[in-house]
Write an enzyme that holds these catalytic residues in place. Structure first.
Site, PDB file in Angstrom:
ATOM      1  N   THR A 198       0.841  -1.198   0.000  1.00 19.59           N
ATOM      2  CA  THR A 198       0.000   0.000   0.000  1.00 19.59           C
ATOM      3  C   THR A 198       0.871   1.241   0.000  1.00 19.59           C
ATOM      4  O   THR A 198       1.921   1.245   0.636  1.00 19.59           O
ATOM      5  CB  THR A 198      -0.814  -0.002   1.315  1.00 19.59           C
ATOM      6  OG1 THR A 198      -1.562  -1.190   1.375  1.00 19.59           O
ATOM      7  CG2 THR A 198      -1.703   1.210   1.448  1.00 19.59           C
ATOM      8  N   ARG A 226     -13.824  -8.170  -0.388  1.00 19.34           N
ATOM      9  CA  ARG A 226     -12.945  -7.931   0.767  1.00 19.34           C
ATOM     10  C   ARG A 226     -12.449  -6.479   0.779  1.00 19.34           C
ATOM     11  O   ARG A 226     -12.040  -5.925  -0.238  1.00 19.34           O
ATOM     12  CB  ARG A 226     -11.752  -8.888   0.702  1.00 19.34           C
ATOM     13  CG  ARG A 226     -10.764  -8.757   1.870  1.00 19.34           C
ATOM     14  CD  ARG A 226      -9.604  -7.850   1.558  1.00 19.34           C
ATOM     15  NE  ARG A 226      -8.559  -7.894   2.582  1.00 19.34           N
ATOM     16  CZ  ARG A 226      -7.527  -7.054   2.633  1.00 19.34           C
ATOM     17  NH1 ARG A 226      -7.399  -6.115   1.724  1.00 19.34           N
ATOM     18  NH2 ARG A 226      -6.613  -7.165   3.584  1.00 19.34           N
ATOM     19  N   VAL A 227     -12.476  -5.873   1.959  1.00 18.35           N
ATOM     20  CA  VAL A 227     -11.932  -4.526   2.147  1.00 18.35           C
ATOM     21  C   VAL A 227     -10.908  -4.598   3.275  1.00 18.35           C
ATOM     22  O   VAL A 227     -11.151  -5.234   4.299  1.00 18.35           O
ATOM     23  CB  VAL A 227     -13.056  -3.531   2.510  1.00 18.35           C
ATOM     24  CG1 VAL A 227     -12.495  -2.195   2.958  1.00 18.35           C
ATOM     25  CG2 VAL A 227     -13.999  -3.339   1.314  1.00 18.35           C
ATOM     26  N   THR A 249       0.692  -0.054   6.444  1.00 15.15           N
ATOM     27  CA  THR A 249       0.828  -0.960   5.311  1.00 15.15           C
ATOM     28  C   THR A 249       0.910  -2.376   5.873  1.00 15.15           C
ATOM     29  O   THR A 249       1.252  -2.567   7.032  1.00 15.15           O
ATOM     30  CB  THR A 249       2.076  -0.601   4.475  1.00 15.15           C
ATOM     31  OG1 THR A 249       2.154  -1.471   3.346  1.00 15.15           O
ATOM     32  CG2 THR A 249       3.354  -0.732   5.289  1.00 15.15           C
TER      33      THR A 249
HETATM   34  N1  GLY Z   1      -2.983  -2.840   3.778  1.00 19.49           N
HETATM   35  C1  GLY Z   1      -3.644  -3.142   2.583  1.00 19.49           C
HETATM   36  C2  GLY Z   1      -4.651  -4.194   2.702  1.00 19.49           C
HETATM   37  O1  GLY Z   1      -4.544  -5.099   3.524  1.00 19.49           O
HETATM   38  O2  GLY Z   1      -5.589  -4.164   1.937  1.00 19.49           O
END
Ligand code: GLY
Length: 337
Positions: A198, A226-227, A249
């Site tokens: 990320t 999924r989020v 991240t």
């Molecule tokens: N940190 C990014 C995710 O897990 O979607």
């Protein structure tokens, strides 16, 4: 675009509200918060010294774009938006924006959020076909009474706001996905994909104000729908203009469980330096995730004085930092194991 207050939105029928949401920018309406309030001019009491930091090596080119805004005296909010847009548009980066890894069904869905010095924030999750989700998140913040739009609603809103449809699946990301899909379960686990890189970015501007942005394509080959943490205010990003800002991240589920970035900022409020605040938050993540040896989570923090630091579970996380005194440098995050 007129920004509806919550009261105005709730008072209208949903179709009336939708009509107002698609009204033209020339419509007269109540001034938005940012038009009526001055940002905190913390620079009046100490030297203005802009700084921008962002996660991973792709932060280098993102910082350069953000810096152009900051050195021109621009707002940290504009800097972080312009910075992470560069990452979103780079098709070679497999974890953010165009060219990001798709979900298990082969569809690329993006998550992003943004937060400013007033504590205003906007977010989109599970957004398809839009190259710059961070700018859609900013429109959610500025042009709606809401914080978060997801899925079809987020796409409809983005199109209404004039964002073009874009094919986010590149030949390379499609080929990677087909290879993964063709593999058996054991082989799938062995396929080594860049998975959670990320981009999170936080910046301090010459007026002494903080903002942050976070954007990702999320976990590679995730279950559709999924989020992760990246669009969740308090998990993937948090900004408190009195204290500091943090972004995250790594494995989003673990970050969400600890409400990671809010925790980092609260540790800074208690007097911790940015790196120590990140370390304490990582320790919380470790305590709440028995599988911590198998995952990576990293936090990056910037305080109100421009000091920054990071900490992660596993070796290997780094961040890019840029201010008046230094080149755009990559700094290794300290790690727990
Ligand atoms: N940190 C990014 C995710 O897990 O979607």
């Amino acid at each position: 675009m007129t920004k509806l207050s919550r009261r105005e939105f709730v008072a209208g029928t949903s179709s009336a509200a939708a009509g107002l949401l698609s009204a033209s920018a020339s419509c007269a309406g109540p001034p938005s918060r940012s038009e009526t309030e001055e940002p905190v001019d913390a620079g009046a009491s100490r030297p203005a010294r802009p700084v921008v930091v962002s996660t991973w090596k792709h932060g280098i080119e993102a910082n350069a774009a953000a810096w152009r805004v900051l050195v021109a005296g621009g707002r940290a909010l504009d800097a972080v938006e312009q910075g992470v847009r560069v990452t979103e548009l780079n098709p070679k980066i497999s974890t953010v924006g165009v060219g990001g890894n798709p979900d298990a069904s082969g569809v690329v869905t993006l998550d992003a959020c943004i937060m400013d010095e007033f504590g205003d924030c906007g977010s989109v999750a599970c957004l398809r076909e839009i190259a710059n989700p961070i700018s859609v998140a900013r429109k959610v913040m500025e042009n709606t009474p809401h914080v978060m739009l997801v899925g079809d609603g987020a796409l409809e809103f983005a199109l209404e706001q004039g964002f073009p449809r874009t094919n986010l699946l590149t030949p390379e990301s499609e080929a990677r996905w087909r290879k993964w899909k063709a593999a058996d379960t054991k082989k799938r686990l062995e396929i080594n994909v860049e998975n959670h890189d990320t981009i999170g970015m936080v910046a301090l501007d010459s007026a002494g104000n903080l903002s942050g942005a976070c954007t990702t394509s999320g976990a590679a080959y995730k279950l559709p729908g999924r989020v992760g943490d990246s669009p969740i205010i308090g998990a993937g990003l948090y900004v408190d203009n009195d204290v500091g800002a943090a972004c995250a991240t790594g494995w989003g589920e673990a970050v969400i469980r600890a409400v990671g970035c809010h925790l980092v900022v609260e540790f800074m409020r208690q007097g911790q330096l940015p790196e120590d605040a990140c370390r304490l938050a990582v320790e919380r993540v470790i305590a709440k995730n028995p599988d911590y040896r198998e995952i990576q989570v990293g936090f990056l923090a910037l305080d109100k004085s421009g000091r920054h630091g990071a900490y992660c579970i596993q070796k290997g996380f780094n961040y890019a930092a840029l201010d008046d005194d230094h080149e755009n440098v990559l700094i290794d995050g300290e790690h727990a194991i």
